[in-house]
Design a protein around this motif. Sequence first.
Motif, mmCIF file in Angstrom:
data_model
loop_
_atom_site.group_PDB
_atom_site.id
_atom_site.type_symbol
_atom_site.label_atom_id
_atom_site.label_comp_id
_atom_site.label_asym_id
_atom_site.label_seq_id
_atom_site.Cartn_x
_atom_site.Cartn_y
_atom_site.Cartn_z
ATOM 1 N N GLU A 156 0.453 -1.029 -0.090
ATOM 2 C CA GLU A 156 -0.210 0.144 -0.198
ATOM 3 C C GLU A 156 0.797 1.947 0.012
ATOM 4 N N LEU A 157 1.918 1.433 0.497
ATOM 5 C CA LEU A 157 3.463 2.906 0.959
ATOM 6 C C LEU A 157 3.453 2.205 -0.727
ATOM 7 N N ALA A 158 4.099 1.737 -1.265
ATOM 8 C CA ALA A 158 5.208 1.437 -2.480
ATOM 9 C C ALA A 158 4.351 2.635 -3.270
ATOM 10 N N SER A 159 3.667 3.523 -3.416
ATOM 11 C CA SER A 159 3.097 4.330 -4.538
ATOM 12 C C SER A 159 4.220 6.080 -3.415
ATOM 13 N N GLU A 160 4.226 5.702 -2.047
ATOM 14 C CA GLU A 160 3.882 7.102 -1.815
ATOM 15 C C GLU A 160 4.912 7.892 -1.651
ATOM 16 N N ARG A 161 4.629 9.141 -1.734
ATOM 17 C CA ARG A 161 5.527 10.185 -2.196
ATOM 18 C C ARG A 161 6.632 10.549 -1.386
ATOM 19 N N ARG A 162 6.194 10.134 -0.278
ATOM 20 C CA ARG A 162 7.046 11.271 0.857
ATOM 21 C C ARG A 162 7.438 10.446 1.635
ATOM 22 N N THR A 163 8.444 10.920 2.472
ATOM 23 C CA THR A 163 9.820 10.121 3.190
ATOM 24 C C THR A 163 8.714 9.394 4.403
ATOM 25 N N MET A 164 9.151 8.261 4.391
ATOM 26 C CA MET A 164 8.169 7.752 5.679
ATOM 27 C C MET A 164 8.972 7.172 6.200
ATOM 28 N N ILE A 165 8.862 7.351 7.677
ATOM 29 C CA ILE A 165 9.548 7.031 8.814
ATOM 30 C C ILE A 165 9.037 6.395 9.684
ATOM 31 N N PHE A 166 9.754 4.710 10.439
ATOM 32 C CA PHE A 166 8.936 3.530 10.711
ATOM 33 C C PHE A 166 9.571 3.352 11.925
ATOM 34 N N GLU A 175 14.018 -8.540 8.228
ATOM 35 C CA GLU A 175 13.101 -9.377 7.490
ATOM 36 C C GLU A 175 12.595 -8.572 7.337
ATOM 37 N N VAL A 176 11.985 -7.032 8.094
ATOM 38 C CA VAL A 176 11.628 -5.883 7.519
ATOM 39 C C VAL A 176 11.923 -5.355 6.511
ATOM 40 N N LEU A 177 13.945 -5.138 6.652
ATOM 41 C CA LEU A 177 14.267 -4.305 4.869
ATOM 42 C C LEU A 177 13.910 -5.292 4.134
ATOM 43 N N ARG A 178 14.240 -6.820 4.266
ATOM 44 C CA ARG A 178 13.910 -7.532 2.988
ATOM 45 C C ARG A 178 12.456 -7.505 1.939
ATOM 46 N N ASP A 179 11.418 -7.361 3.722
ATOM 47 C CA ASP A 179 10.235 -7.371 2.861
ATOM 48 C C ASP A 179 10.373 -5.973 1.990
ATOM 49 N N MET A 180 10.498 -4.485 3.221
ATOM 50 C CA MET A 180 10.679 -3.388 2.202
ATOM 51 C C MET A 180 11.568 -3.104 0.499
ATOM 52 N N ALA A 181 13.351 -3.907 0.709
ATOM 53 C CA ALA A 181 13.450 -3.873 -0.571
ATOM 54 C C ALA A 181 12.617 -4.861 -1.892
ATOM 55 N N ALA A 182 11.720 -5.831 -1.295
ATOM 56 C CA ALA A 182 11.155 -7.062 -1.953
ATOM 57 C C ALA A 182 9.593 -5.744 -3.090
ATOM 58 N N GLU A 183 9.156 -4.930 -1.953
ATOM 59 C CA GLU A 183 7.787 -4.466 -1.899
ATOM 60 C C GLU A 183 8.375 -2.908 -2.413
ATOM 61 N N LEU A 184 8.763 -2.291 -2.015
ATOM 62 C CA LEU A 184 9.150 -0.823 -2.234
ATOM 63 C C LEU A 184 10.516 -0.482 -3.225
ATOM 64 N N GLY A 185 10.671 -1.388 -3.493
ATOM 65 C CA GLY A 185 12.287 -1.831 -4.845
ATOM 66 C C GLY A 185 13.989 -1.557 -3.912
ATOM 67 N N ALA A 186 14.533 -2.607 -4.858
ATOM 68 C CA ALA A 186 15.981 -2.539 -3.491
ATOM 69 C C ALA A 186 16.810 -2.026 -3.336
ATOM 70 N N GLU A 187 16.935 -0.076 -4.608
ATOM 71 C CA GLU A 187 17.343 0.768 -4.628
ATOM 72 C C GLU A 187 16.805 2.002 -4.034
ATOM 73 N N ARG A 188 15.565 1.606 -3.215
ATOM 74 C CA ARG A 188 15.263 2.664 -2.771
ATOM 75 C C ARG A 188 16.068 3.180 -1.454
ATOM 76 N N ALA A 189 16.221 4.276 -1.651
ATOM 77 C CA ALA A 189 17.415 5.070 0.006
ATOM 78 C C ALA A 189 16.231 5.045 1.168
ATOM 79 N N ALA A 190 17.313 4.707 1.953
ATOM 80 C CA ALA A 190 16.688 4.812 3.226
ATOM 81 C C ALA A 190 18.226 4.808 4.102
ATOM 82 N N SER A 191 17.260 5.071 5.652
ATOM 83 C CA SER A 191 18.382 4.822 7.012
ATOM 84 C C SER A 191 18.032 4.501 7.742
ATOM 85 N N VAL A 192 18.845 3.197 9.096
ATOM 86 C CA VAL A 192 18.267 2.974 9.992
ATOM 87 C C VAL A 192 19.034 3.585 11.385
#
Length: 288
Positions: A156-166, A175-192
């Motif tokens: 549901e969040l894959a098309s969200e244009r705003r920066t997302m905070i979790f 497992e969350v990072l793996r799911d994010m890479a699969a559903e949001l895109g492996a090349e999506r920029a992020a930070s932990v």
Amino acid sequence: MSAESAVVPGTLYVLATPIGNLGDLSARAREVLSRVQLIAAEDTRHTRQLLQAFGIDTALTSLHEHNEMQKSETLITRLLAGDAIALVSDAGTPLISDPGFDLVAKARARGVSIAVVPGPCAAIAALSIAGLPTDRFVFEGFLPAKSAARVSRLRELASERRTMIFYEAPHRLLEVLRDMAAELGAERAASVSRELTKRFETTYTGTLAQLCEMAEKNADMARGEIVLVVSGNTAEASAQSFNADQLLRALLEELPPSQAAKVAAKLTGEKRADLYARATQLSGKQRD
């Protein structure tokens, strides 16, 4: 005590506490905690340690997810009788993935005076150092713990244009990072970010794929409190911008820029002022 810092009878103070470094408790927060008649805390044992560090002996009562519905009425009765009460969570700003909403909502409905004593918030702290866009962002809190529900929410969040905070539990990070890479895109920029304001504070940045690799190799990455910040879908934003340009070009063949922008705003949901500026540019190019 100055008039600005005085504790007002019958007021509920929503008060932020440190997320790690005790030095982040403001002077105003210390004064309010010292002068209210009662402090409603998520975990009284945790908050008592904080109070002892500053020599504060104000009475404590628990307010957590399991008793908030019942406890709120008792606290509101005391507020209406004139007691000043501070609401705190274990760390950071109350209500932000922490208890307190029921109390604040009911207090507001009953006409109780509510004041905020702002301070630390892990979500904003992580966003400020992530190196990702901060002009528009959305706080998602904790994703569902179960894999199927989590994947569904990420889709549901894959098309969200705003920066997302979790927020995330350390044992689920990989497992969350793996799911994010699969559903949001492996090349999506992020930070932990982990252990913000504490001794071992660390922020890891990269693509979601890179962060997955880091988490697989570095056990320290999954220790302590964790905040993930993920960039919005810039590819979708570009596609929508392209579609808006197409629409404006077509409208400009029949309408002046102001009218074209007005119609385009209704059809796309974008701001009329932004579309007007773009329409003016496109109109000039079409005349050239």
